[in-house]
Motif scaffolding. Structure first.
Motif, PDB file in Angstrom:
ATOM      1  N   PRO A  21      41.838  30.071  43.534  1.00  0.00           N
ATOM      2  CA  PRO A  21      40.564  30.593  44.174  1.00  0.00           C
ATOM      3  C   PRO A  21      41.246  32.005  45.016  1.00  0.00           C
ATOM      4  N   TRP A  22      42.547  32.373  44.747  1.00  0.00           N
ATOM      5  CA  TRP A  22      42.865  33.851  45.337  1.00  0.00           C
ATOM      6  C   TRP A  22      42.336  34.731  44.446  1.00  0.00           C
ATOM      7  N   LEU A  23      41.884  34.330  43.313  1.00  0.00           N
ATOM      8  CA  LEU A  23      41.613  35.324  42.268  1.00  0.00           C
ATOM      9  C   LEU A  23      40.195  36.094  42.704  1.00  0.00           C
ATOM     10  N   ASP A  24      39.234  35.418  43.634  1.00  0.00           N
ATOM     11  CA  ASP A  24      38.110  36.001  44.027  1.00  0.00           C
ATOM     12  C   ASP A  24      38.602  37.192  44.852  1.00  0.00           C
ATOM     13  N   GLU A  25      39.687  37.494  45.372  1.00  0.00           N
ATOM     14  CA  GLU A  25      40.263  38.639  45.903  1.00  0.00           C
ATOM     15  C   GLU A  25      40.094  39.965  45.060  1.00  0.00           C
ATOM     16  N   ILE A  26      40.461  39.805  43.896  1.00  0.00           N
ATOM     17  CA  ILE A  26      40.233  40.743  42.737  1.00  0.00           C
ATOM     18  C   ILE A  26      39.101  41.117  42.582  1.00  0.00           C
ATOM     19  N   ASP A  27      37.999  40.348  42.500  1.00  0.00           N
ATOM     20  CA  ASP A  27      36.680  40.502  42.432  1.00  0.00           C
ATOM     21  C   ASP A  27      35.997  41.403  43.545  1.00  0.00           C
ATOM     22  N   THR A  28      36.877  41.407  44.805  1.00  0.00           N
ATOM     23  CA  THR A  28      36.080  42.558  45.444  1.00  0.00           C
ATOM     24  C   THR A  28      36.138  44.030  45.164  1.00  0.00           C
ATOM     25  N   ILE A  29      36.660  44.460  43.915  1.00  0.00           N
ATOM     26  CA  ILE A  29      36.696  45.577  43.537  1.00  0.00           C
ATOM     27  C   ILE A  29      36.224  45.596  42.013  1.00  0.00           C
ATOM     28  N   MET A  30      36.617  44.882  41.013  1.00  0.00           N
ATOM     29  CA  MET A  30      36.171  45.002  39.727  1.00  0.00           C
ATOM     30  C   MET A  30      35.248  43.912  39.150  1.00  0.00           C
ATOM     31  N   ALA A  31      34.528  43.148  40.097  1.00  0.00           N
ATOM     32  CA  ALA A  31      33.610  42.111  39.512  1.00  0.00           C
ATOM     33  C   ALA A  31      32.460  42.748  39.048  1.00  0.00           C
ATOM     34  N   PRO A  32      31.852  42.135  37.912  1.00  0.00           N
ATOM     35  CA  PRO A  32      30.794  42.608  37.021  1.00  0.00           C
ATOM     36  C   PRO A  32      29.849  42.642  38.017  1.00  0.00           C
ATOM     37  N   GLY A  33      29.340  44.093  37.990  1.00  0.00           N
ATOM     38  CA  GLY A  33      27.973  44.568  38.885  1.00  0.00           C
ATOM     39  C   GLY A  33      28.516  45.388  39.859  1.00  0.00           C
ATOM     40  N   LEU A  34      29.951  45.353  40.380  1.00  0.00           N
ATOM     41  CA  LEU A  34      30.202  46.085  41.480  1.00  0.00           C
ATOM     42  C   LEU A  34      30.282  47.851  40.989  1.00  0.00           C
ATOM     43  N   ASP A  35      30.520  48.516  41.898  1.00  0.00           N
ATOM     44  CA  ASP A  35      30.511  50.056  41.627  1.00  0.00           C
ATOM     45  C   ASP A  35      31.632  50.456  40.620  1.00  0.00           C
ATOM     46  N   MET A  70      25.520  48.723  25.951  1.00  0.00           N
ATOM     47  CA  MET A  70      26.919  48.211  26.555  1.00  0.00           C
ATOM     48  C   MET A  70      27.044  47.832  27.749  1.00  0.00           C
ATOM     49  N   LEU A  71      26.263  48.364  28.751  1.00  0.00           N
ATOM     50  CA  LEU A  71      26.377  48.043  30.016  1.00  0.00           C
ATOM     51  C   LEU A  71      25.942  46.717  30.296  1.00  0.00           C
ATOM     52  N   PRO A  72      24.682  46.530  29.969  1.00  0.00           N
ATOM     53  CA  PRO A  72      24.265  45.110  30.225  1.00  0.00           C
ATOM     54  C   PRO A  72      24.662  44.145  29.354  1.00  0.00           C
ATOM     55  N   LEU A  73      25.240  44.306  28.073  1.00  0.00           N
ATOM     56  CA  LEU A  73      25.824  43.299  27.253  1.00  0.00           C
ATOM     57  C   LEU A  73      27.332  43.209  27.903  1.00  0.00           C
ATOM     58  N   THR A  74      27.979  43.925  28.197  1.00  0.00           N
ATOM     59  CA  THR A  74      29.418  43.706  28.773  1.00  0.00           C
ATOM     60  C   THR A  74      29.239  43.110  30.289  1.00  0.00           C
ATOM     61  N   HIS A  75      28.129  43.081  30.867  1.00  0.00           N
ATOM     62  CA  HIS A  75      28.055  42.373  32.107  1.00  0.00           C
ATOM     63  C   HIS A  75      27.804  40.852  31.842  1.00  0.00           C
ATOM     64  N   GLU A  76      26.847  40.473  30.979  1.00  0.00           N
ATOM     65  CA  GLU A  76      26.477  39.486  30.350  1.00  0.00           C
ATOM     66  C   GLU A  76      27.703  38.705  29.974  1.00  0.00           C
ATOM     67  N   ALA A  77      28.544  39.325  29.057  1.00  0.00           N
ATOM     68  CA  ALA A  77      29.759  38.798  28.460  1.00  0.00           C
ATOM     69  C   ALA A  77      30.988  38.223  29.180  1.00  0.00           C
ATOM     70  N   MET A  78      31.183  38.891  30.314  1.00  0.00           N
ATOM     71  CA  MET A  78      32.390  38.955  31.021  1.00  0.00           C
ATOM     72  C   MET A  78      32.446  37.583  31.322  1.00  0.00           C
ATOM     73  N   PRO A  79      33.405  36.800  31.346  1.00  0.00           N
ATOM     74  CA  PRO A  79      33.634  35.494  31.700  1.00  0.00           C
ATOM     75  C   PRO A  79      33.748  34.941  33.288  1.00  0.00           C
ATOM     76  N   ARG A  80      32.840  34.259  33.771  1.00  0.00           N
ATOM     77  CA  ARG A  80      33.055  33.616  35.085  1.00  0.00           C
ATOM     78  C   ARG A  80      33.911  32.453  35.371  1.00  0.00           C
ATOM     79  N   ASN A  81      34.231  31.736  34.457  1.00  0.00           N
ATOM     80  CA  ASN A  81      35.061  30.417  34.605  1.00  0.00           C
ATOM     81  C   ASN A  81      36.132  30.700  33.505  1.00  0.00           C
TER      82      ASN A  81
END
Length: 259
Positions: free
Chosen positions: A159-173, A212-223
């Motif tokens: 669950p604590w992996l979500d703390e990393i997603d506050t910076i580099m989650a797909p779609g963030l700045d 590249m940008l939309p494809l990588t967004h789609e391809a990033m693993p979520r689980n």
């Protein structure tokens, strides 16, 4: 007291404040830095402290600063690299059953991009070699693979992996800026005569120029994810020969939630 943002601000009073001791506990302070230790995304110096015996005064520390010169500062803020490393030592490292430099103090200011990490000085440990003249041994490589496996197992779907997603989650700045810059540079890579692609790959590579940008967004693993270092190489590992757990991983600016 303001946070130190450069070597010149590393005073005995400031160090005593962040280490939780009295200024009189530090009887001598020496700071060394070398041009070779000034990387593009951080500035490093080595601190030696002498004390009157106070338990919370370490003998040696490494100070790692976010860069203050504009070109590097802009890149570090854009990709969130220094913030990510601060987050690793403060939020992620306590969850891991592996060795990394101990954090004594860390701070990052999102508004200014400035920050500092005070870390355990591990430079007395051996560094492994990437040269043919002194190749890494099979036994050393086994230790490194086991270290990576323990890190991945302990963080698997945590669950604590979500703390990393506050910076580099797909779609963030930060994430979008990183892949947008790769996409913008891709045509120059394809046009370079030194880029030899496997036959049949060029049509696919050319499609990436605009997608590249939309494809990588789609391809990033979520689980099925775990913590990944993303720069796991010998240059970023200290080796403690006297320990049964010898590998000490550092340089966590690229850490990511992935597979």
């Amino acid at each position: 007291m303001d946070v130190a943002t450069c070597q010149e601000e590393l005073t005995s009073d400031w160090l005593a404040h962040v280490l939780g001791c009295e200024p009189t506990d530090i009887t001598n302070l020496e700071i060394e830095s070398e041009e070779a230790d000034a990387g593009f995304v951080s500035l490093i110096c080595f601190i030696t402290l002498e004390s009157n015996g106070a338990a919370n005064v370490p003998g040696k520390l490494v100070a790692k600063f976010a860069p203050t010169f504009e070109s590097a500062k802009e890149v570090v803020q854009k990709y969130g690299t220094f913030q990510r490393e601060c987050d690793f030592y403060s939020k992620v490292a306590p969850h891991l059953p592996i060795r990394c430099p101990e954090l004594n103090f860390g701070h990052h200011d999102q508004n200014t991009g400035l920050g500092v990490l005070l870390l355990e000085d591990c430079s007395s440990y051996r560094t492994l070699s990437q040269t043919d003249e002194q190749p890494t041994t099979l036994e050393e490589l086994k230790h490194l693979v086991k270290t990576a496996a323990r890190m991945h197992a302990a963080s698997w779907e945590a669950p604590w992996l979500d703390e990393i997603d506050t910076i580099m989650a797909p779609g963030l700045d930060c994430w979008s800026a990183y892949f947008k810059d790769i996409q913008d540079g891709w045509p120059a890579f394809l046009a370079d005569s030194s880029s030899e692609l496997v036959p049949g790959v060029r049509p696919v590579a050319e499609r990436l120029v605009d997608s590249m940008l939309p494809l990588t967004h789609e391809a990033m693993p979520r689980n099925k994810c775990c913590l990944t270092h993303l720069d796991f190489r010998l240059d970023n590992i200290f080796y403690d020969d006297a320990s049964d757990d010898p590998a000490i991983l550092f340089d966590w600016q690229s850490m990511y939630k992935g597979r």
